[in-house]
Design a protein around this motif. Structure first.
Motif: not given
Length: 184
Positions: A108-125
């Motif tokens: 409930g603090r936005g950590y899951a979304a932040e983690a997934l966005r970081g993982l997405f960036a790594h996976c795609f970029e």
């Protein structure tokens, strides 16, 4: 043990598991509310210790067809608050599946979304993946909300397709293409 993998976001570090993570990992993986929508049952401390020890030396990404867990730690303290998972498809390693688990105290603090966005960036970029998917139980309202909030599209609704914890369950499949990922 030197870290072989690291993604930094404003508040988090996605990194390889460390032996010092066992207590935190055991605590949240033992929580019935965390295991409710997961493929595993609540962990014992011994199971958690074995799992962390096995994951600590794994390459990220793992060989296609093999899941690997990535620790989610606070950037300021390196305290483990959850983990995400990545599995490159065995038959097409330019595609992958992801998952995420967060300790109840950090939800409930936005950590899951932040983690997934970081993982997405790594996976795609960095890895150059073409497509990522995530599968969630339709009753997991928090996961459904999270996957939509990070830009994944709901592509499928499979009705009673999985025998899960003693009952037939429905699942949603979410996806994100590299071309849909916002490069910052």
């Amino acid at each position: 043990m030197p870290e072989t993998f690291l993604i930094e976001t404003p508040r988090l570090r996605l990194r390889t598991f460390q032996l010092a993570d066992v207590a935190a990992f055991a605590a949240y993986r033992a929580a019935p509310e965390v295991a409710r929508f997961q493929s595993w049952e609540p962990y014992s401390y011994a199971q958690a210790a074995d799992f962390v020890a096995a994951q600590a030396g794994q390459p990220i990404p793992a060989p296609p067809g093999t899941w690997v867990q990535i620790g989610i730690a606070l950037a300021a303290t390196n305290e483990l608050v959850g983990d995400c998972a990545l599995c490159l498809a065995a038959d097409e390693p330019r595609q992958g599946e992801i998952g995420i688990t967060l300790a109840p105290a950090w939800q409930g603090r936005g950590y899951a979304a932040e983690a997934l966005r970081g993982l997405f960036a790594h996976c795609f970029e960095t890895l150059g993946l073409h497509r990522l998917i995530a599968v969630t139980d339709c009753e997991n309202v928090a996961s459904v909300r999270l996957l939509g909030s990070v830009g994944m599209r709901r592509e499928a609704h499979f009705r009673q397709n999985i025998w899960f914890k003693g009952a037939w369950g429905d699942e949603y499949v979410y996806a994100l293409l590299r071309e849909e990922w916002p490069i910052k």
